[in-house]
Design a protein around this motif. Structure first.
Motif, short mmCIF file in Angstrom:
data_model
loop_
_atom_site.label_atom_id
_atom_site.label_comp_id
_atom_site.label_asym_id
_atom_site.label_seq_id
_atom_site.Cartn_x
_atom_site.Cartn_y
_atom_site.Cartn_z
N UNK A 198 0.83 -1.19 0.00
CA UNK A 198 0.00 0.00 0.00
C UNK A 198 0.87 1.25 0.00
N UNK A 199 0.23 2.38 -0.14
CA UNK A 199 0.92 3.67 -0.07
C UNK A 199 0.47 4.37 1.20
N UNK A 200 1.42 4.77 2.02
CA UNK A 200 1.12 5.46 3.27
C UNK A 200 0.30 6.72 2.98
N UNK A 201 -0.76 6.91 3.75
CA UNK A 201 -1.66 8.04 3.51
C UNK A 201 -0.96 9.39 3.69
N UNK A 202 0.15 9.41 4.40
CA UNK A 202 0.87 10.68 4.58
C UNK A 202 1.41 11.22 3.26
N UNK A 203 1.60 10.35 2.27
CA UNK A 203 2.07 10.83 0.96
C UNK A 203 1.02 11.67 0.26
N UNK B 235 -4.34 9.31 -8.20
CA UNK B 235 -4.37 9.19 -6.74
C UNK B 235 -5.59 8.39 -6.29
N UNK B 236 -6.71 8.63 -6.94
CA UNK B 236 -7.93 7.88 -6.59
C UNK B 236 -7.72 6.39 -6.82
N UNK B 237 -7.11 6.05 -7.94
CA UNK B 237 -6.86 4.64 -8.26
C UNK B 237 -5.90 4.01 -7.24
N UNK B 238 -4.86 4.73 -6.87
CA UNK B 238 -3.90 4.21 -5.90
C UNK B 238 -4.56 3.99 -4.55
N UNK B 239 -5.36 4.96 -4.11
CA UNK B 239 -6.05 4.82 -2.82
C UNK B 239 -6.97 3.61 -2.80
N UNK B 240 -7.63 3.36 -3.90
CA UNK B 240 -8.57 2.24 -3.97
C UNK B 240 -7.87 0.90 -4.01
N UNK B 241 -6.76 0.83 -4.74
CA UNK B 241 -6.15 -0.46 -5.04
C UNK B 241 -4.94 -0.79 -4.17
N UNK B 242 -4.23 0.23 -3.71
CA UNK B 242 -2.99 0.00 -2.97
C UNK B 242 -3.01 0.77 -1.65
N UNK B 243 -3.77 0.24 -0.70
CA UNK B 243 -3.84 0.89 0.60
C UNK B 243 -3.64 -0.14 1.71
N UNK B 244 -3.03 0.30 2.80
CA UNK B 244 -2.63 -0.63 3.86
C UNK B 244 -3.83 -1.16 4.65
N UNK B 245 -4.94 -0.45 4.67
CA UNK B 245 -6.11 -0.98 5.36
C UNK B 245 -6.64 -2.22 4.64
#
Length: 369
Positions: free
Chosen positions: A167-172, A343-353
């Motif tokens: 995932x990508x850390x939300x702080x980014x 960014x929307x795609x990354x949040x949906x597909x690559x997130x640590x939750x």
């Protein structure tokens, strides 16, 4: 029911940033929100671990005293697992051979099998033996991409593998002032208007082709080239190119190692362009982090990076110099990217939750069975 105790081998935090460190940090920052579990994080530098995971009631820290990996796996880790009465222990690639609890291993890739020319012979042999033993000795096997799962199944003959993506850390994704960040970076490090490559040093990472284009296209006239990463294997081709480069080019090339996370993040934010030219990866998180931070990124489309299909106009064949040059020139000249959609795609597909949910579900299914 007793609180589930999970021991986590964090020795990678004693080195510079790399994919396995990003993986552990992102995954467990999400998992420690669950106070029904207790986590034991172990490394040489536990103060560094505390700066990442903090102090809370469901976290303990254990210091490694051995820096030798063999002694750590054979002696120290079994002792700590027994001391903390852990129910599970999570390792990256290689597990401790003395098994005193349930084992979780994440095998990120087996690239040495498909790309043997990029790995020393002894490294290939010991990696095959230890990775295979570790996967078969473990109760739960994770990997980070469908590409890696298929290759692990083929080469290690391990069938029960769960894909748990990075995932990508939300702080980014946080808002910031790029001009202010760039001024801060220039004041601290002395470089500006820079192209960035975040990656360990190995020949397969392809930094040599990036350097070749930086020289041939005279990009040093307007740009610095910044590399962040520790050395795993020497890159003789890069070293030869660098030594032959004119002094005015060398003055515009910067090498950084072991930077703090906040600094690392700001360097990504301040870059004009992030470049990821790797020939082979099990995942490939740096281009996603760069885009999340609002920095245009171009990336290889080989191996696991082919999953990033939304980046098709910003990707290239890392073995095709002309194609790499075309995409690089375009990215430098246009300086535009559809960040909102990406960014929307990354949040949906690559997130640590999402990754944490897969992790918890896998452990639950194992316990229930």
């Amino acid at each position: 029911m007793k609180k589930l105790k999970i021991f986590v081998d964090c020795h990678v935090f004693d080195t510079s940033f790399q994919g396995t460190r990003t993986y552990i940090q992102g995954l467990y920052l999400e998992l420690i929100k669950d106070d029904t579990k207790h986590f034991v994080f172990a490394a040489n530098d536990i103060e560094n671990l505390k700066s990442v995971f903090g102090n809370q009631i469901n976290i303990s820290y254990s210091k490694y005293y051995f820096k030798n990996p063999l002694l750590r796996l054979l002696v120290e880790i079994p002792f700590l697992i027994k001391k903390h009465k852990a129910h599970f222990a999570h390792f990256q690639y290689r597990v401790a051979p003395i098994k005193l609890c349930n084992y979780i291993v994440t095998t990120h890739d087996v690239l040495f099998q498909d790309y043997p020319g990029y790995f020393p012979k002894f490294n290939r042999i010991q990696s095959h033996l230890t990775y295979k033993f570790s996967a078969k000795w473990s109760d739960i096997v994770f990997t980070v991409s469908e590409y890696s799962k298929e290759r692990i199944q083929k080469h290690l003959n391990v069938k029960n593998i769960t894909v748990m993506p990075n995932g990508v850390d939300m702080s980014f994704f946080k808002e910031y002032n790029k001009t202010e960040i760039q001024a801060q970076i220039e004041k601290e490090f002395g470089f500006s208007n820079y192209l960035l490559c975040v990656s360990r040093w190995e020949p397969r990472k392809n930094q040599q082709l990036l350097l070749k284009l930086f020289i041939n296209l005279n990009l040093h006239h307007n740009h610095f080239l910044v590399f962040i990463g520790d050395t795993t294997f020497k890159n003789k081709e890069f070293q030869s190119l660098y030594l032959q480069a004119p002094e005015e080019v060398k003055k515009k090339i910067v090498f950084l190692q072991k930077v703090a996370f906040d600094t690392f993040q700001n360097i990504i934010r301040g870059a004009e362009l992030s470049i990821y030219p790797s020939i082979a990866e099990g995942f490939g998180i740096p281009p996603l982090e760069s885009i999340a931070a609002g920095t245009t990124a171009i990336t290889s489309n080989a191996t696991a990076m082919s999953d990033f299909d939304f980046l098709i106009d910003y990707s290239f064949d890392p073995r095709n110099e002309a194609e790499f040059e075309r995409v690089l020139r375009k990215a430098i000249d246009e300086k535009a990217m559809p960040f909102d959609a990406f960014k929307k795609r990354i949040k949906q597909q690559y997130n640590w939750s999402l990754s944490a949910a897969i992790y918890n579900d896998t452990i639950k299914r194992f316990i229930d069975s």
